[in-house]
Enzyme design. Structure first.
Site, PDB file in Angstrom:
ATOM      1  N   GLY A  38      53.480  43.230 -15.319  1.00  0.00           N
ATOM      2  CA  GLY A  38      53.853  44.435 -15.658  1.00  0.00           C
ATOM      3  C   GLY A  38      55.215  44.918 -14.591  1.00  0.00           C
ATOM      4  O   GLY A  38      55.348  44.656 -13.502  1.00  0.00           O
ATOM      5  N   LYS A  39      56.316  45.275 -15.537  1.00  0.00           N
ATOM      6  CA  LYS A  39      57.354  45.701 -14.753  1.00  0.00           C
ATOM      7  C   LYS A  39      57.140  46.696 -13.747  1.00  0.00           C
ATOM      8  O   LYS A  39      57.505  46.594 -12.679  1.00  0.00           O
ATOM      9  CB  LYS A  39      58.277  46.238 -15.607  1.00  0.00           C
ATOM     10  CG  LYS A  39      58.745  45.314 -16.637  1.00  0.00           C
ATOM     11  CD  LYS A  39      59.899  45.797 -17.590  1.00  0.00           C
ATOM     12  CE  LYS A  39      60.086  44.750 -18.858  1.00  0.00           C
ATOM     13  NZ  LYS A  39      60.259  43.342 -18.429  1.00  0.00           N
ATOM     14  N   GLY A  40      56.304  47.501 -14.108  1.00  0.00           N
ATOM     15  CA  GLY A  40      55.960  48.866 -12.938  1.00  0.00           C
ATOM     16  C   GLY A  40      55.169  48.127 -11.679  1.00  0.00           C
ATOM     17  O   GLY A  40      55.597  48.171 -10.604  1.00  0.00           O
ATOM     18  N   ASN A  42      55.167  44.805 -10.739  1.00  0.00           N
ATOM     19  CA  ASN A  42      56.215  44.036  -9.849  1.00  0.00           C
ATOM     20  C   ASN A  42      57.088  44.864  -8.943  1.00  0.00           C
ATOM     21  O   ASN A  42      57.348  44.310  -8.003  1.00  0.00           O
ATOM     22  CB  ASN A  42      56.785  43.177 -10.872  1.00  0.00           C
ATOM     23  CG  ASN A  42      55.963  42.434 -11.867  1.00  0.00           C
ATOM     24  OD1 ASN A  42      54.879  42.139 -11.475  1.00  0.00           O
ATOM     25  ND2 ASN A  42      56.529  41.985 -13.121  1.00  0.00           N
ATOM     26  N   GLU A 136      57.638  51.075 -20.167  1.00  0.00           N
ATOM     27  CA  GLU A 136      56.345  50.413 -20.728  1.00  0.00           C
ATOM     28  C   GLU A 136      55.044  51.218 -20.709  1.00  0.00           C
ATOM     29  O   GLU A 136      54.013  50.963 -20.967  1.00  0.00           O
ATOM     30  CB  GLU A 136      56.140  48.938 -19.949  1.00  0.00           C
ATOM     31  CG  GLU A 136      57.028  47.900 -20.194  1.00  0.00           C
ATOM     32  CD  GLU A 136      56.589  46.442 -19.538  1.00  0.00           C
ATOM     33  OE1 GLU A 136      55.762  46.558 -18.640  1.00  0.00           O
ATOM     34  OE2 GLU A 136      57.405  45.512 -19.901  1.00  0.00           O
ATOM     35  N   GLY A 213      71.774  37.457 -13.980  1.00  0.00           N
ATOM     36  CA  GLY A 213      71.152  36.469 -13.932  1.00  0.00           C
ATOM     37  C   GLY A 213      71.569  35.330 -12.736  1.00  0.00           C
ATOM     38  O   GLY A 213      71.899  35.736 -11.919  1.00  0.00           O
ATOM     39  N   ASP A 244      62.573  42.543 -11.714  1.00  0.00           N
ATOM     40  CA  ASP A 244      61.622  43.302 -11.046  1.00  0.00           C
ATOM     41  C   ASP A 244      61.945  43.287  -9.279  1.00  0.00           C
ATOM     42  O   ASP A 244      61.782  44.217  -8.856  1.00  0.00           O
ATOM     43  CB  ASP A 244      60.429  43.124 -11.417  1.00  0.00           C
ATOM     44  CG  ASP A 244      60.239  43.457 -13.021  1.00  0.00           C
ATOM     45  OD1 ASP A 244      60.898  44.041 -13.390  1.00  0.00           O
ATOM     46  OD2 ASP A 244      59.261  42.812 -13.590  1.00  0.00           O
ATOM     47  N   GLY A 279      55.287  32.512 -12.254  1.00  0.00           N
ATOM     48  CA  GLY A 279      54.522  33.949 -12.641  1.00  0.00           C
ATOM     49  C   GLY A 279      55.550  34.769 -11.966  1.00  0.00           C
ATOM     50  O   GLY A 279      56.559  34.691 -11.433  1.00  0.00           O
TER      51      GLY A 279
HETATM   52  O1  RIB Z   1      59.384  41.702 -16.143  1.00  0.00           O
HETATM   53  C1  RIB Z   1      58.455  40.778 -16.357  1.00  0.00           C
HETATM   54  C2  RIB Z   1      57.276  41.622 -16.631  1.00  0.00           C
HETATM   55  O2  RIB Z   1      57.551  42.067 -17.970  1.00  0.00           O
HETATM   56  C3  RIB Z   1      55.881  40.744 -16.782  1.00  0.00           C
HETATM   57  O3  RIB Z   1      55.458  40.797 -15.851  1.00  0.00           O
HETATM   58  C4  RIB Z   1      55.262  41.511 -17.833  1.00  0.00           C
HETATM   59  O4  RIB Z   1      54.134  41.969 -17.891  1.00  0.00           O
HETATM   60  C5  RIB Z   1      56.252  42.571 -18.594  1.00  0.00           C
HETATM   61  O5  RIB Z   1      56.010  43.672 -18.241  1.00  0.00           O
END
Ligand code: RIB
Length: 290
Positions: A38-40, A42, A136, A213, A244, A279
């Site tokens: 999840g972006k949040g 992470n 998100e 990138g 993230d 991951g």
């Molecule tokens: O930025 C990567 C994230 O985007 C992933 O961990 C995924 O859950 C999505 O939210």
């Protein structure tokens, strides 16, 4: 000073594939792994690992309690994370042999943040706290409305970028954290230098941070400052979560008083660590790893 992060918490299902699937194509995956993401999530984890104080505002289902415990163990303040009846959000992630990814997110509990919960989080905000937002969860509209009322500083990572986000008063944003895809959508340009020029024109009061990138990251400040940092040269295993990780380490460095160039370099160093491991959340470095 804390970062208050209104952000998603996901279960990531990561499918290794030879090449990202094309429209109409069916491919066999080479492996399937499940990670925290999840972006949040992470970004909160990256901030905490980089040494910043961070409060997360989000929601999970019963199946996501372990993710909240993980945030707490990492030192993230979880007083405004709630467990709701809807299952935790998840992401279906393809990772190709070249380490590129493509992601579909299903919001689940991330779309169930309540007004009471978000109001509590805003009431807790100190004068010097920053609000961090991705797109998100269902919090974006609420956060912009509160920011207009209370005048707090919003750091926006506009991902995923959709029409509902474009309708919000983005001129309230203090700092944009964007990648090339988001830059193109916001600025209508695909060349990084032109993206920065167009963003500067459109959002004259914001700082712009553009990740590129394997080409590094660039900064264009509202005061006219410009900075650039090179990406580190590493073997790429999985780029998921690199943006993230960059965001967390970049912001933690700025909070600690770093200038834009050093903060970009800190973000790039951390992102290089992230892309050389599989991951999203599991590949975010500790400050001591760097
Ligand atoms: O930025 C990567 C994230 O985007 C992933 O961990 C995924 O859950 C999505 O939210």
């Amino acid at each position: 000073m804390s970062v208050v992060n209104f952000g998603s918490i996901n279960l990531d299902f990561v499918y290794r594939v030879q090449a990202l699937v094309r429209p109409g194509e069916t491919v066999q995956s080479l492996s399937l792994e499940r990670f925290a993401g999840g972006k949040g999530f992470n970004q909160s984890l990256a901030l905490a690992r980089a040494g910043a104080a961070v409060r997360h505002v989000g929601s999970v289902g019963e199946d996501g309690r372990w993710l909240v415990e993980m945030l707490e163990t990492e030192g993230v303040d979880i007083r405004n994370v709630e467990v709701v009846p809807t299952p935790t959000g998840h992401a279906i992630i393809q990772v190709s042999e070249r380490g590129e990814n493509s992601i579909v997110v299903h919001g689940g509990a991330n779309r169930e943040l309540s007004n009471a919960q978000m109001e509590r989080a805003c009431a807790d905000l100190g004068d010097r706290d920053w609000v961090l937002l991705q797109n998100e969860t269902n919090a974006s509209e609420f956060v912009f409305a509160e920011a207009s009322k209370r005048g707090f500083r919003v750091i926006l990572n506009p991902s995923p970028l959709d029409s509902s986000l474009l309708d919000l008063p983005l001129d309230r944003v203090d700092t944009f954290l964007i990648n090339e895809v988001e830059g193109e959508a916001l600025a209508g340009e695909d060349d990084p230098e032109r993206v920065l020029v167009a963003m500067r024109k459109r959002f004259p009061t914001a700082d712009i941070v553009l990740t590129l990138g394997d080409q590094g990251a660039a900064f264009s400040g509202r005061d006219g400052t410009a900075a650039y940092a090179r990406a580190e040269n590493v073997a790429v295993i999985d780029t998921t979560g690199a943006g993230d990780t960059f965001a967390g380490f970049y912001l933690a460095a700025v909070l600690a008083g770093a200038n834009p160039q050093s903060a970009l370099a800190a973000g790039c160093r951390a992102a290089a660590h992230c892309v050389s491991r599989p991951g999203a959340a599991p590949s975010i470095p500790l400050a001591s790893d760097l």
